[in-house]
Design a protein around this motif. Structure first.
Motif, PDB file in Angstrom:
ATOM      1  N   LYS A 179      16.018   9.056 -11.251  1.00 47.52           N
ATOM      2  CA  LYS A 179      15.942   9.639  -9.906  1.00 47.52           C
ATOM      3  C   LYS A 179      14.734  10.547  -9.759  1.00 47.52           C
ATOM      4  CE  LYS A 179      20.869   9.112  -9.628  1.00 47.52           C
ATOM      5  NZ  LYS A 179      20.975   8.378 -10.889  1.00 47.52           N
ATOM      6  N   PRO A 180      14.286  10.735  -8.540  1.00 42.24           N
ATOM      7  CA  PRO A 180      14.850  10.254  -7.279  1.00 42.24           C
ATOM      8  C   PRO A 180      14.557   8.768  -7.027  1.00 42.24           C
ATOM      9  CG  PRO A 180      12.909  11.585  -6.825  1.00 42.24           C
ATOM     10  CD  PRO A 180      13.141  11.624  -8.317  1.00 42.24           C
ATOM     11  N   VAL A 181      15.453   8.167  -6.234  1.00 43.50           N
ATOM     12  CA  VAL A 181      15.400   6.756  -5.870  1.00 43.50           C
ATOM     13  C   VAL A 181      14.903   6.640  -4.434  1.00 43.50           C
ATOM     14  CG1 VAL A 181      16.840   4.727  -5.396  1.00 43.50           C
ATOM     15  CG2 VAL A 181      17.284   6.135  -7.426  1.00 43.50           C
ATOM     16  N   LEU A 182      14.063   5.651  -4.204  1.00 45.59           N
ATOM     17  CA  LEU A 182      13.665   5.278  -2.845  1.00 45.59           C
ATOM     18  C   LEU A 182      14.141   3.851  -2.629  1.00 45.59           C
ATOM     19  CD1 LEU A 182      12.252   5.684  -0.136  1.00 45.59           C
ATOM     20  CD2 LEU A 182      10.103   5.017  -1.246  1.00 45.59           C
ATOM     21  N   ALA A 183      15.063   3.664  -1.678  1.00 50.94           N
ATOM     22  CA  ALA A 183      15.590   2.337  -1.354  1.00 50.94           C
ATOM     23  C   ALA A 183      15.069   1.928   0.015  1.00 50.94           C
ATOM     24  CB  ALA A 183      17.113   2.355  -1.358  1.00 50.94           C
ATOM     25  N   PHE A 184      14.751   0.647   0.157  1.00 51.60           N
ATOM     26  CA  PHE A 184      14.261   0.188   1.454  1.00 51.60           C
ATOM     27  C   PHE A 184      14.874  -1.155   1.838  1.00 51.60           C
ATOM     28  CE2 PHE A 184      11.355  -1.978  -1.382  1.00 51.60           C
ATOM     29  CZ  PHE A 184      11.097  -3.188  -0.748  1.00 51.60           C
ATOM     30  N   CYS A 185      14.876  -1.394   3.148  1.00 55.97           N
ATOM     31  CA  CYS A 185      15.287  -2.671   3.734  1.00 55.97           C
ATOM     32  C   CYS A 185      14.497  -2.794   5.041  1.00 55.97           C
ATOM     33  CB  CYS A 185      16.802  -2.735   3.934  1.00 55.97           C
ATOM     34  SG  CYS A 185      17.482  -1.412   4.971  1.00 55.97           S
ATOM     35  N   ARG A 186      15.000  -3.526   6.009  1.00 61.34           N
ATOM     36  CA  ARG A 186      14.244  -3.676   7.254  1.00 61.34           C
ATOM     37  C   ARG A 186      14.128  -2.355   8.010  1.00 61.34           C
ATOM     38  NH1 ARG A 186      14.766  -4.017  12.357  1.00 61.34           N
ATOM     39  NH2 ARG A 186      17.018  -4.093  12.356  1.00 61.34           N
ATOM     40  N   SER A 187      15.256  -1.617   8.106  1.00 61.91           N
ATOM     41  CA  SER A 187      15.246  -0.379   8.889  1.00 61.91           C
ATOM     42  C   SER A 187      15.712   0.850   8.114  1.00 61.91           C
ATOM     43  CB  SER A 187      16.147  -0.540  10.120  1.00 61.91           C
ATOM     44  OG  SER A 187      17.500  -0.652   9.699  1.00 61.91           O
ATOM     45  N   GLY A 188      16.238   0.645   6.916  1.00 59.23           N
ATOM     46  CA  GLY A 188      16.835   1.729   6.136  1.00 59.23           C
ATOM     47  C   GLY A 188      18.341   1.798   6.300  1.00 59.23           C
ATOM     48  N   ASN A 218       2.503   1.472 -10.641  1.00 54.89           N
ATOM     49  CA  ASN A 218       2.545   2.903 -10.342  1.00 54.89           C
ATOM     50  C   ASN A 218       3.617   3.635 -11.145  1.00 54.89           C
ATOM     51  OD1 ASN A 218       0.583   3.703  -8.030  1.00 54.89           O
ATOM     52  ND2 ASN A 218       1.326   1.656  -7.511  1.00 54.89           N
ATOM     53  N   GLY A 219       4.134   2.998 -12.195  1.00 49.42           N
ATOM     54  CA  GLY A 219       5.062   3.647 -13.105  1.00 49.42           C
ATOM     55  C   GLY A 219       6.478   3.808 -12.595  1.00 49.42           C
ATOM     56  N   MET A 220       6.837   3.035 -11.587  1.00 56.86           N
ATOM     57  CA  MET A 220       8.192   3.125 -11.023  1.00 56.86           C
ATOM     58  C   MET A 220       9.073   2.015 -11.592  1.00 56.86           C
ATOM     59  SD  MET A 220       7.179   3.782  -7.039  1.00 56.86           S
ATOM     60  CE  MET A 220       8.800   4.283  -6.468  1.00 56.86           C
ATOM     61  N   GLU A 221      10.351   2.338 -11.740  1.00 54.90           N
ATOM     62  CA  GLU A 221      11.327   1.300 -12.067  1.00 54.90           C
ATOM     63  C   GLU A 221      11.531   0.466 -10.813  1.00 54.90           C
ATOM     64  OE1 GLU A 221      12.785   0.677 -15.079  1.00 54.90           O
ATOM     65  OE2 GLU A 221      11.425   2.238 -15.820  1.00 54.90           O
ATOM     66  N   TRP A 222      11.792  -0.819 -10.972  1.00 54.32           N
ATOM     67  CA  TRP A 222      11.999  -1.730  -9.853  1.00 54.32           C
ATOM     68  C   TRP A 222      13.403  -2.315  -9.937  1.00 54.32           C
ATOM     69  CZ3 TRP A 222      10.624  -3.569  -5.304  1.00 54.32           C
ATOM     70  CH2 TRP A 222      11.019  -4.846  -4.914  1.00 54.32           C
ATOM     71  N   VAL A 223      14.136  -2.257  -8.818  1.00 52.26           N
ATOM     72  CA  VAL A 223      15.466  -2.848  -8.745  1.00 52.26           C
ATOM     73  C   VAL A 223      15.518  -3.708  -7.482  1.00 52.26           C
ATOM     74  CG1 VAL A 223      17.943  -2.411  -8.589  1.00 52.26           C
ATOM     75  CG2 VAL A 223      16.492  -0.848  -9.896  1.00 52.26           C
ATOM     76  N   TYR A 224      15.864  -4.972  -7.660  1.00 52.87           N
ATOM     77  CA  TYR A 224      15.989  -5.893  -6.537  1.00 52.87           C
ATOM     78  C   TYR A 224      17.462  -6.214  -6.337  1.00 52.87           C
ATOM     79  CZ  TYR A 224      15.093 -10.016  -3.616  1.00 52.87           C
ATOM     80  OH  TYR A 224      15.064 -10.930  -2.588  1.00 52.87           O
ATOM     81  N   LYS A 235      10.973   7.780  -8.691  1.00 52.42           N
ATOM     82  CA  LYS A 235      10.968   7.155 -10.013  1.00 52.42           C
ATOM     83  C   LYS A 235      11.459   5.715  -9.983  1.00 52.42           C
ATOM     84  CE  LYS A 235       9.803  11.028 -11.983  1.00 52.42           C
ATOM     85  NZ  LYS A 235       8.418  11.249 -12.273  1.00 52.42           N
ATOM     86  N   THR A 236      12.348   5.405  -9.040  1.00 50.28           N
ATOM     87  CA  THR A 236      12.921   4.062  -8.933  1.00 50.28           C
ATOM     88  C   THR A 236      12.775   3.570  -7.504  1.00 50.28           C
ATOM     89  OG1 THR A 236      14.534   4.563 -10.672  1.00 50.28           O
ATOM     90  CG2 THR A 236      15.028   2.683  -9.255  1.00 50.28           C
ATOM     91  N   LEU A 237      12.330   2.324  -7.368  1.00 47.70           N
ATOM     92  CA  LEU A 237      12.199   1.685  -6.065  1.00 47.70           C
ATOM     93  C   LEU A 237      13.220   0.557  -5.994  1.00 47.70           C
ATOM     94  CD1 LEU A 237      10.572   1.530  -3.410  1.00 47.70           C
ATOM     95  CD2 LEU A 237       9.081  -0.120  -4.546  1.00 47.70           C
ATOM     96  N   VAL A 238      14.045   0.580  -4.935  1.00 48.57           N
ATOM     97  CA  VAL A 238      15.112  -0.403  -4.770  1.00 48.57           C
ATOM     98  C   VAL A 238      14.880  -1.181  -3.482  1.00 48.57           C
ATOM     99  CG1 VAL A 238      17.602  -0.740  -4.519  1.00 48.57           C
ATOM    100  CG2 VAL A 238      16.720   1.132  -5.941  1.00 48.57           C
ATOM    101  N   ALA A 239      14.860  -2.507  -3.599  1.00 46.03           N
ATOM    102  CA  ALA A 239      14.751  -3.370  -2.427  1.00 46.03           C
ATOM    103  C   ALA A 239      16.114  -3.946  -2.111  1.00 46.03           C
ATOM    104  CB  ALA A 239      13.754  -4.490  -2.684  1.00 46.03           C
ATOM    105  N   ASN A 240      16.643  -3.630  -0.931  1.00 49.28           N
ATOM    106  CA  ASN A 240      17.919  -4.177  -0.487  1.00 49.28           C
ATOM    107  C   ASN A 240      17.721  -5.275   0.552  1.00 49.28           C
ATOM    108  OD1 ASN A 240      19.203  -0.888  -0.754  1.00 49.28           O
ATOM    109  ND2 ASN A 240      19.783  -2.587  -2.064  1.00 49.28           N
ATOM    110  N   ASP A 263       0.811  -1.227   0.000  1.00 53.41           N
ATOM    111  CA  ASP A 263       0.000   0.000   0.000  1.00 53.41           C
ATOM    112  C   ASP A 263       0.841   1.273   0.000  1.00 53.41           C
ATOM    113  OD1 ASP A 263      -2.290  -1.564   0.023  1.00 53.41           O
ATOM    114  OD2 ASP A 263      -2.543  -1.432   2.198  1.00 53.41           O
ATOM    115  N   ASP A 264       2.086   1.203   0.458  1.00 51.73           N
ATOM    116  CA  ASP A 264       2.966   2.377   0.488  1.00 51.73           C
ATOM    117  C   ASP A 264       3.450   2.787  -0.903  1.00 51.73           C
ATOM    118  OD1 ASP A 264       2.942   2.594   3.301  1.00 51.73           O
ATOM    119  OD2 ASP A 264       4.698   1.269   3.505  1.00 51.73           O
ATOM    120  N   ILE A 265       3.424   1.875  -1.846  1.00 51.42           N
ATOM    121  CA  ILE A 265       4.053   2.116  -3.140  1.00 51.42           C
ATOM    122  C   ILE A 265       3.345   3.218  -3.926  1.00 51.42           C
ATOM    123  CG2 ILE A 265       4.883   1.065  -5.278  1.00 51.42           C
ATOM    124  CD1 ILE A 265       6.169   0.069  -2.514  1.00 51.42           C
TER     125      ILE A 265
END
Length: 143
Positions: A88-97, A57-63, A30-35, A19-21
């Motif tokens: 860009k801008p990039v939003l990267a996420f993990c457990r805590s950032g 939602n039109g974002m690039e996805w990087v795993y 523009k880009t969502l990165v999962a670390n 739901d956050d996406i």
């Protein structure tokens, strides 16, 4: 959603929900990165579901999954290439950032002064002073 802006190119966040996406896309990312590796923790949203939401939602996805507490130079190399090429801008996420911040800091050390990196991370709420030796090592790999 707890988005922490590091600079104009990247922000980091703790684990995002599907739901956050849509909200992240509305905020202009523009880009969502999962670390974070898929299934790292029970109850964590499936990366396939987050990827689908990002694309919807039109974002690039990087795993780029990285094991917590075990960031290798190869992980930094992959992050560095990704951040240079990502829309860009990039939003990267993990457990805590934190993992995302460490990856960003180590890759940035190849082109920015360590004191600037530490200050940006501090402004986002992350203390990375302990990374000084690894940032110095990465600085020798100017990108």
């Amino acid at each position: 959603m707890d988005i922490r802006r590091i600079d104009e190119t990247i922000s980091v966040a703790p684990q995002l929900s599907v739901d956050d996406i849509a909200e992240a896309a509305k905020l202009g990312f523009k880009t969502l990165v999962a670390n974070r590796p898929d299934s790292e923790e029970a109850g964590q949203p499936a990366m396939a579901d987050i990827e689908a939401a990002a694309r919807e939602n039109g974002m690039e996805w990087v795993y780029l999954p990285v094991e917590s507490g075990n960031i290798l130079d190869n992980d930094v190399d992959r992050f560095d290439a990704m951040i240079r090429e990502a829309e860009k801008p990039v939003l990267a996420f993990c457990r805590s950032g934190t993992r995302c911040t460490v990856l960003w800091a180590l890759s940035s050390a190849r082109s920015e002064p360590a004191q600037d990196i530490v200050a940006k991370a501090r402004g986002a709420g992350y203390d990375i002073n302990g990374l000084a030796p690894r940032m110095a090592q990465q600085a020798s790999k100017q990108s």
